[in-house]
Design a protein around this motif. Structure first.
Motif, PDB file in Angstrom:
ATOM      1  N   ALA A 319       0.833  -1.210   0.000  1.00 17.22           N
ATOM      2  CA  ALA A 319       0.000   0.000   0.000  1.00 17.22           C
ATOM      3  C   ALA A 319       0.858   1.246   0.000  1.00 17.22           C
ATOM      4  CB  ALA A 319      -0.919  -0.014   1.209  1.00 17.22           C
ATOM      5  N   LYS A 320       0.290   2.315  -0.576  1.00 12.19           N
ATOM      6  CA  LYS A 320       0.988   3.613  -0.570  1.00 12.19           C
ATOM      7  C   LYS A 320       0.640   4.347   0.719  1.00 12.19           C
ATOM      8  CE  LYS A 320       0.490   3.812  -5.536  1.00 12.19           C
ATOM      9  NZ  LYS A 320      -0.606   4.019  -6.500  1.00 12.19           N
ATOM     10  N   PRO A 321       1.476   5.314   1.092  1.00 10.31           N
ATOM     11  CA  PRO A 321       1.177   6.074   2.315  1.00 10.31           C
ATOM     12  C   PRO A 321      -0.233   6.681   2.232  1.00 10.31           C
ATOM     13  CG  PRO A 321       3.350   6.655   1.479  1.00 10.31           C
ATOM     14  CD  PRO A 321       2.719   5.762   0.458  1.00 10.31           C
ATOM     15  N   GLY A 322      -1.012   6.468   3.309  1.00 13.76           N
ATOM     16  CA  GLY A 322      -2.333   7.088   3.381  1.00 13.76           C
ATOM     17  C   GLY A 322      -3.405   6.361   2.598  1.00 13.76           C
ATOM     18  N   GLU A 323      -3.053   5.283   1.925  1.00 14.19           N
ATOM     19  CA  GLU A 323      -4.035   4.577   1.101  1.00 14.19           C
ATOM     20  C   GLU A 323      -5.095   3.888   1.971  1.00 14.19           C
ATOM     21  OE1 GLU A 323      -2.120   2.177  -1.780  1.00 14.19           O
ATOM     22  OE2 GLU A 323      -3.973   1.701  -2.858  1.00 14.19           O
ATOM     23  N   THR A 324      -6.335   3.834   1.476  1.00 15.99           N
ATOM     24  CA  THR A 324      -7.408   3.161   2.218  1.00 15.99           C
ATOM     25  C   THR A 324      -8.131   2.195   1.292  1.00 15.99           C
ATOM     26  OG1 THR A 324      -9.046   4.838   1.664  1.00 15.99           O
ATOM     27  CG2 THR A 324      -7.819   5.180   3.696  1.00 15.99           C
ATOM     28  N   LEU A 325      -8.862   1.247   1.908  1.00 16.02           N
ATOM     29  CA  LEU A 325      -9.665   0.300   1.124  1.00 16.02           C
ATOM     30  C   LEU A 325     -10.879  -0.088   1.974  1.00 16.02           C
ATOM     31  CD1 LEU A 325      -9.945  -1.708  -1.343  1.00 16.02           C
ATOM     32  CD2 LEU A 325      -8.807  -3.380   0.112  1.00 16.02           C
ATOM     33  N   THR A 326     -12.046  -0.103   1.332  1.00 14.43           N
ATOM     34  CA  THR A 326     -13.235  -0.575   2.035  1.00 14.43           C
ATOM     35  C   THR A 326     -13.389  -2.063   1.747  1.00 14.43           C
ATOM     36  OG1 THR A 326     -14.254   1.572   1.850  1.00 14.43           O
ATOM     37  CG2 THR A 326     -15.702  -0.276   2.363  1.00 14.43           C
ATOM     38  N   THR A 327     -13.276  -2.877   2.798  1.00 15.79           N
ATOM     39  CA  THR A 327     -13.299  -4.338   2.627  1.00 15.79           C
ATOM     40  C   THR A 327     -14.740  -4.839   2.681  1.00 15.79           C
ATOM     41  OG1 THR A 327     -12.680  -4.366   4.944  1.00 15.79           O
ATOM     42  CG2 THR A 327     -10.981  -4.947   3.368  1.00 15.79           C
ATOM     43  N   LEU A 328     -14.893  -6.123   2.360  1.00 20.99           N
ATOM     44  CA  LEU A 328     -16.210  -6.767   2.290  1.00 20.99           C
ATOM     45  C   LEU A 328     -17.047  -6.603   3.544  1.00 20.99           C
ATOM     46  CD1 LEU A 328     -15.702 -10.223   0.580  1.00 20.99           C
ATOM     47  CD2 LEU A 328     -17.267  -8.398  -0.068  1.00 20.99           C
ATOM     48  N   LEU A 335      -4.378   1.711   5.497  1.00 22.51           N
ATOM     49  CA  LEU A 335      -3.423   0.633   5.263  1.00 22.51           C
ATOM     50  C   LEU A 335      -2.001   1.041   5.660  1.00 22.51           C
ATOM     51  CD1 LEU A 335      -4.914  -0.288   1.798  1.00 22.51           C
ATOM     52  CD2 LEU A 335      -5.432  -1.319   4.013  1.00 22.51           C
ATOM     53  N   ASP A 336      -1.209   0.043   6.092  1.00 14.06           N
ATOM     54  CA  ASP A 336       0.196   0.282   6.430  1.00 14.06           C
ATOM     55  C   ASP A 336       1.060   0.029   5.197  1.00 14.06           C
ATOM     56  OD1 ASP A 336      -0.039   0.504   9.492  1.00 14.06           O
ATOM     57  OD2 ASP A 336      -1.102  -1.365   9.042  1.00 14.06           O
ATOM     58  N   ASP A 337       2.314   0.461   5.280  1.00 17.71           N
ATOM     59  CA  ASP A 337       3.166   0.311   4.095  1.00 17.71           C
ATOM     60  C   ASP A 337       3.547  -1.145   3.820  1.00 17.71           C
ATOM     61  OD1 ASP A 337       4.860  -0.080   6.164  1.00 17.71           O
ATOM     62  OD2 ASP A 337       6.264   1.532   5.654  1.00 17.71           O
ATOM     63  N   PHE A 338       3.245  -2.026   4.801  1.00 15.07           N
ATOM     64  CA  PHE A 338       3.540  -3.440   4.544  1.00 15.07           C
ATOM     65  C   PHE A 338       2.289  -4.211   4.100  1.00 15.07           C
ATOM     66  CE2 PHE A 338       3.007  -2.749   9.126  1.00 15.07           C
ATOM     67  CZ  PHE A 338       1.916  -3.547   9.386  1.00 15.07           C
ATOM     68  N   THR A 339       1.137  -3.557   4.094  1.00 11.21           N
ATOM     69  CA  THR A 339      -0.087  -4.230   3.635  1.00 11.21           C
ATOM     70  C   THR A 339       0.036  -4.476   2.133  1.00 11.21           C
ATOM     71  OG1 THR A 339      -1.242  -2.807   5.192  1.00 11.21           O
ATOM     72  CG2 THR A 339      -2.610  -4.103   3.689  1.00 11.21           C
ATOM     73  N   VAL A 340      -0.179  -5.718   1.719  1.00 13.41           N
ATOM     74  CA  VAL A 340      -0.077  -6.007   0.283  1.00 13.41           C
ATOM     75  C   VAL A 340      -1.472  -5.982  -0.327  1.00 13.41           C
ATOM     76  CG1 VAL A 340       0.694  -7.623  -1.472  1.00 13.41           C
ATOM     77  CG2 VAL A 340       1.967  -7.386   0.659  1.00 13.41           C
ATOM     78  N   LEU A 341      -1.612  -5.215  -1.409  1.00 12.59           N
ATOM     79  CA  LEU A 341      -2.904  -5.057  -2.068  1.00 12.59           C
ATOM     80  C   LEU A 341      -2.919  -5.796  -3.398  1.00 12.59           C
ATOM     81  CD1 LEU A 341      -3.451  -1.255  -1.473  1.00 12.59           C
ATOM     82  CD2 LEU A 341      -4.655  -3.141  -0.365  1.00 12.59           C
ATOM     83  N   VAL A 342      -4.104  -6.312  -3.729  1.00 10.17           N
ATOM     84  CA  VAL A 342      -4.343  -6.789  -5.081  1.00 10.17           C
ATOM     85  C   VAL A 342      -5.106  -5.659  -5.786  1.00 10.17           C
ATOM     86  CG1 VAL A 342      -5.446  -8.537  -6.508  1.00 10.17           C
ATOM     87  CG2 VAL A 342      -4.433  -9.180  -4.304  1.00 10.17           C
ATOM     88  N   CYS A 343      -4.550  -5.166  -6.917  1.00  5.57           N
ATOM     89  CA  CYS A 343      -5.112  -3.987  -7.576  1.00  5.57           C
ATOM     90  C   CYS A 343      -5.305  -4.279  -9.057  1.00  5.57           C
ATOM     91  CB  CYS A 343      -4.158  -2.795  -7.469  1.00  5.57           C
ATOM     92  SG  CYS A 343      -3.514  -2.541  -5.819  1.00  5.57           S
ATOM     93  N   ASP A 344      -5.986  -3.363  -9.700  1.00  7.46           N
ATOM     94  CA  ASP A 344      -5.926  -3.323 -11.151  1.00  7.46           C
ATOM     95  C   ASP A 344      -5.490  -1.913 -11.525  1.00  7.46           C
ATOM     96  OD1 ASP A 344      -8.153  -1.801 -10.733  1.00  7.46           O
ATOM     97  OD2 ASP A 344      -9.558  -3.160 -11.757  1.00  7.46           O
TER      98      ASP A 344
END
Lengths: 842, 350
Positions: A319-328, A335-344
């Motif tokens: 994840a990038k600094p300050g990035e957020t995601l609304t989960t299911l 998100l933290d900088d070590f959180t791995v995201l699946v993106c398009d």
């Protein structure tokens, strides 16, 4: 993990196996079966090594039946009457099951409906009561119609908590068949420790059972019927950090029809503890439960749309600094900088290996499904779970480690299940990025290793048999074996650790019971004592002999609680507390600094219960220090109060503990430890009464402080009528002072001369000075001085006191003459008279 | 000498009538005193002739001896009667309680710790104690718990404010933390050829857990460690079975189940046959016949190496048990909170 027996049977033949024995075999081999939940199968009677629950279905009273006709109830709209055949005869059965209403008034049903039928006297769960409660079916009359049997819901049978309608059975079942033969099952709840994460799936448990029972394991189901075009070009992959995401696999199925899964699938999912959703989501869960690879289904068309109508690119990245995601679960996550995201290319889709995002989720409208199976760094997944305070079935598995080789297997299995349950056509092949292939682990072992670690003699053939049954590839190498670890497990390391890992596997399957118990044959280490512990034990024994009860208290407390040991307004000392960074209770925030406070709390707790308080504790106090770790200092505290003798009916022995009683305890304790040259002088300690406090010195070193509790301290505890005396002693100083040994004195063979000496002295003169001077003047011939009376009164005048001593004169080698004694006595009297102003009392 | 016979008969008749010791004294004065008839008769012997005197003297003496004997007999009879009377009147209520003595007792956990230590001492295990406050390194890392390892989930820790973020200070979650201290201390004695180890490590441990009847924020633990050049899993089974048979009873059976602890491999839980029901099933063993007693295993090669022992050459086993649990099972104590609450009504039972 909940493991249905019926599902295990897909992979290992369990014919003739005793379930209790199977549970025991698994438990002893490290897959602890916490519970067996019976769903209809006969439950064993008597001693159970494993906890059991659930229901057995009586084969005579719970059978398959067919409903031949559903008619209206004469007196109730919400009830129907069924004409039902139980294999022997027809019955009229009354029910309110809403899923039968549609058949009402249709005449003879062709084909008839197959249902679970409970006869009078059958034990079932009560469908109408909250929770699961067993009941026995009794004859009754409902709205004027006789009722003695019923058609059952899942809840009534104990299959699930579902009670919305009755359970329909497959059409091919035959009326009259015992229900247990058709639907009977059992669920084993297995505790999965971190080292057997590979077994957190049905196939893994089946593999263990096969190895442990010598039965054959069926191949892993990874076949997929892919009639579609090649997947190439439908989607691209871009892994940014292969350490966090070593592998990513995608498959595609087109033209699925979203609907509920088949009933047997729904039942298996429920038994395994998951809720059925729809055939696509159920297929991902089913495949995960079966093989252990968590899967994630995307709506392919949504991704294409997000990519502007072009084939989408899936990107995994931190994840990038300050990035957020609304989960299911509808939580917007920072998100933290070590959180791995699946993106398009349009943005983030899900947290890798943990939980999907809302937007690309499969919905009722989904036609084409892109199925993800990946491999994630398990340590990083754990870190993310802790940081995000979240959990999921997928994360449970990924946080314990899933081998990257499982990713394509899981995707293939998921696609095939979707094809079977949702129709559609699977694209041929998979998109598979595997930038960081897992190392192939090889370990060399020999019979000598088994002898050294386990103490048993095993042949290469025996070890090969065991390891092969678990899927290891084994070849002969030198005097031993070269063992290749199968690509479904991550827990075997190389080198000497790998040997230990394999020894564990061999021991588990060989059977811990089969390893003989032996006594250590290795040489004994050099023996030495533990002087600190031995001193503590001597002190404890001595105090217990004096009638004092040992207590053990909390070492965690609060500064406020400890402040009660000091009068209000006492300035704080310079010793900082060791504070907890994470507090579970407001009563436990720091490590204690005062053992006195700990014991006073216990005195308070018991003050109303006992007329005698006599307690002691030995334990550490903690002072934060300049060093990383705090000082842990060993202390003794004794607290005394109330009667010296326990309360009884007898009038005698009701003297109370006072300062001198406490001093007696301390003096006896120290004398018993061989400490003699100690001095007692007035002490100052805020917890004690300023006029009733003394300190004990060995030369310059302070060993102990004791006395009566300060009235203001006393007032801060609820102590009833008790006035408390307390002793605090430094065990480290005691350890340095207590002699290892001492010289005994011979018992005199000649009679002593004993006489009394009463001296009148100023009230202010400490008795200790008088005694010391007598003893010093008497020298070697004065074997004993003991004070037996202190008297004040008119006869001796105000400001004076009389001290009466018993003196024992003794010569080691002969009887003393009267003349010698008289001279010695005269010398003593002269000295105390001249130097201390004492007068001989007539 | 008819007179003497009369004196005798009269005196004995009078003695017969005596009922108590005062009357007996009066009788003695009257019959044998200065003015008694017998005394007078003896005095008058001198008036007899030399021929009569010896015979009369002899007869008088016989009377005197007879009266003395009769007196002594009467005296003994009266004294016996008096003793019997007083014994029968001095009757205590033997059911009144005894006068209580202040018996000092050791805390039940101290008692259990001593039993454990003593049994292992006889097998050559010595007591090694180490600190309550530890670093992450000693409590976890060197015991083969890497950071963020799933095994850490089972042991939630209390952390101390102000520690090194890279190596936090914490309250030890198990006495296993002392293993590394002990191994390094032993190994330092002869790093090239470290001596064998056989120790038990008793001590207080802490876990970040809600207090309930089953769990406490602090609890004692006894860890054991044996390291040598030839120590096997069979030795682990034998040593711990010996322990169980000393601690519980000589015939108790043990069962070893595979388990998982990061610092041992292979790992095993030891169960003992329920000593309440003898394995027949009861509420104490939850009808399983077995009681879970301790965790154990062969010391993990990484732990040996961290302690200064070459795992290619040395092996060892370790175990850990909870004195509270052992005490609760032994005395069927239902609530673990009793131990640190220190209510005298509890403590005085041990």
């Amino acid at each position: 993990m909940k493991t249905p027996l019926s599902w295990l049977k897909d992979f290992v033949d369990l014919e003739g196996i005793n379930l209790e024995e199977l549970a025991h075999t698994l438990t002893v081999a490290g897959l602890e079966v916490e519970e067996i939940h019976y769903i209809g199968l006969p439950m064993p009677a008597g001693l159970q090594q494993t906890k059991v629950s659930g229901l057995s279905w009586d084969p005579d009273k719970l059978v398959v039946a067919e409903i031949r006709e559903v008619g209206p109830h004469p007196n109730a709209d919400r009830l129907v009457l069924c004409r039902l055949f139980d294999g022997q005869q027809e019955h009229t059965v009354l029910t309110g099951a809403p899923n039968l209403f549609e058949y009402r008034g249709q005449g003879e049903l062709k084909p008839p409906l197959k249902v679970a039928y409970a006869k009078e006297g059958a034990e079932i769960y009560d469908g109408h009561q909250e929770g699961m409660h067993k009941t026995v079916l009794k004859r009754t009359k409902i709205r004027g119609v006789d009722s003695y049997s019923m058609v059952c819901s899942e809840k009534e049978l104990g299959i699930s908590e579902e009670h919305e309608g009755i359970l329909f059975l497959p059409a091919e079942t035959v009326a009259g068949t015992p229900l247990a033969d058709v639907l009977g099952d059992a669920v084993l709840t297995i505790a999965i420790t971190p080292n057997i994460a590979r077994d957190a799936n049905i196939y893994g448990v089946a593999r263990e059972i096969a190895a442990l029972t010598g039965r054959a394991l069926k191949p892993m189901p990874t076949e997929v019927q892919a009639a579609g075009p090649k997947i190439d070009g439908a989607v691209k992959l871009d892994i940014k950090d292969s350490e966090l995401n070593p592998r990513f696999v995608l498959g595609l199925i087109r033209n699925v029809e979203i609907k509920p899964s088949p009933a047997w699938v729904q039942q298996r999912l429920r038994l395994a503890g998951m809720r059925p959703i729809n055939n696509i989501v159920d297929a991902t869960n089913y495949a995960m439960l079966e093989l252990g690879e968590p899967l994630h289904a995307f709506d392919y068309d949504v991704l294409v749309q997000r990519a502007g109508g072009k084939p989408p690119t899936i990107i995994t990245r931190p994840a990038k600094p300050g990035e957020t995601l609304t989960t299911l679960d509808d939580v917007e996550r920072k998100l933290d900088d070590f959180t791995v995201l699946v993106c398009d290319t349009a943005g983030s889709l899900s947290i890798g290996g943990i939980m999907g995002g809302l937007e690309s989720e499969v919905t009722e409208a989904t036609r084409n499904v892109l199925l993800e199976g990946a491999s994630w760094n398990f340590i990083n997944v754990r870190k993310t779970l802790v940081a995000q305070r979240m959990s999921s079935e997928a994360a449970y598995r990924f946080s314990r480690g899933v081998h990257p080789a499982m990713a394509p297997r899981g995707v293939s299995r998921g696609l095939e299940l979707m094809r079977q349950w949702a129709g559609g056509v699977v694209d041929a092949g998979l998109v598979d990025e595997y930038p960081r292939p897992a190392a192939v682990v090889q370990v060399h072992i020999s019979p000598a290793d088994a002898k050294r670690w386990l103490g048993v003699t095993l042949t290469n053939e025996q070890m090969t048999g065991i390891l092969a049954s678990l899927g290891f590839e084994v070849t002969a190498e030198g005097d031993g074996l070269s063992v290749t670890v199968p690509d479904h497990r991550l827990d075997i390391e190389t080198g000497v650790v790998g040997k230990a890992d394999l020894m564990e596997e061999i021991a588990r399957i060989y059977g811990y019971d089969n390893i003989p118990a032996t006594r250590i044959g290795d040489p004994l280490p050099p023996q030495h004592g533990n002087p600190e512990l031995e001193l503590e034990e001597r002190v404890k024994d001595a105090l217990a002999r004096m009638g004092i009860q040992e207590v053990m208290t909390y070492r965690l407390t609060t500064p406020e609680e400890e402040a009660r040991r000091l009068p209000p307004g006492t300035p704080p000392d310079d010793k900082p507390y060791v504070k907890l960074a994470n507090v579970i209770s407001q009563e436990r925030t720091v490590l204690r600094k005062s053992l006195l406070a700990s014991v006073l709390e216990i005195a308070e707790r018991n003050a109303r219960l006992r007329q005698r308080i006599a307690l002691f504790e030995i334990g550490p106090v903690f002072h934060a220090s300049e060093e990383t770790l705090p000082d842990e200092l060993s202390r003794l505290v004794v607290v005394l109060g109330g009667q010296q003798q326990p309360a009884g009916w007898h009038a005698a022995d009701s003297a109370a503990y006072d300062f001198y009683a406490a001093k007696g305890v301390l003096a006896e304790l120290l004398a018993g430890l061989g400490l003699h040259d100690l001095s007692y002088e007035p002490g100052t300690h805020p917890s004690f009464h300023p006029g009733k406090c003394a300190r004990v010195l060995a030369g310059e070193r302070q060993l102990a402080v004791f006395g009566e509790l300060h009235p203001q301290v006393q007032g801060q505890y609820d102590l009833g009528a008790h006035t408390l005396q307390a002793i605090t002693l430094n065990l480290e100083v005691l350890g340095e002072l207590a002699p290892e040994r001492f010289d005994s004195r011979p018992v005199p063979q000649y009679p002593p001369v004993i006489e009394d000496l009463a001296l009148v002295v100023d009230e202010s003169l400490p008795a200790g000075q008088v005694e010391a001077m007598i003893a010093q003047t008497g020298g070697n011939l004065l074997a004993g001085v003991s004070l037996f009376d202190v008297f004040r009164g008119d006869k001796i005048g105000a400001g004076k006191k009389s001290l009466a001593y018993q003196l024992t004169y003794q010569h080691p080698e002969r009887t003393l003459t009267d003349d010698e004694v008289a001279k010695l006595r005269e010398r003593i009297v002269r000295r105390v008279t001249q130097e201390l102003g004492a007068q001989l009392r007539a | 000498m008819e007179n003497l016979q009369t004196i005798r008969e009269q005196a004995l008749a009078a003695l017969n009538a005596v009922q108590d010791e005062a009357a007996l004294e009066q009788w003695k004065v009257a019959q044998m005193g200065r003015n008694a008839a017998l005394t007078q008769a003896m005095k008058s012997l001198g008036q007899l002739s030399a021929e009569e005197r010896p015979l009369a003297g002899k007869q008088a003496n016989e009377v005197k001896l007879a009266l003395e004997a009769a007196f002594e007999e009467k005296r003994a009879a009266l004294e016996g009667a008096r003793l019997r009377a007083s014994l029968s009147s001095e009757k205590l209520d033997v059911t009144l309680p005894g006068r209580p003595l202040p018996l000092g007792r050791l805390h039940p956990i101290t008692q259990t710790l001593r039993r454990i230590n003593a049994i292992f001492a006889q097998m050559g295990f010595q007591v090694y104690r180490s600190r309550d406050v530890e670093t992450d390194e000693y409590n976890f890392l060197l015991l083969n718990f890497p950071p963020n390892h799933p095994a850490r989930e089972m042991q939630d820790s209390f952390y101390v404010e102000g520690g090194d973020p890279e190596n936090p200070t914490l309250l030890r979650t198990h006495t296993s933390a002392g293993q590394i201290h002990a191994m390094r201390e032993y190994a330092a004695k002869d790093p090239g050829n470290p001596p064998p180890i056989r120790i038990v490590l008793p001590g207080m441990c802490y876990r970040f857990e809600q207090v309930s009847s089953r769990s406490e924020v602090q609890f004692t633990q006894v860890e054991g460690l044996a390291v040598g050049e030839n120590i096997t899993f069979g030795d682990l089974k034998g040593t711990l079975t010996d322990f169980a048979q000393r601690f519980f009873n000589a015939n108790v059976r043990t069962r070893f189940r595979a388990s998982h602890f990061p610092f041992t491999e292979p790992s095993a839980e030891m169960d003992v046959e329920c000593f309440v029901c003898g394995g027949a099933g009861c509420s104490v063993c939850k009808h399983s016949g077995w009681l879970e007693i301790l965790g154990s295993g062969m010391v993990h090669p990484n732990v040996l190496r961290n302690g200064g022992y070459d795992p290619e050459k040395y092996s060892g086993f370790a175990f850990g048990m909870g004195p509270e649990r052992l005490t609760m099972l032994r005395y069927r104590i239902e609530d673990i909170r009793y131990f640190w609450r220190n209510d005298m009504r509890f403590l005085e039972q041990f």
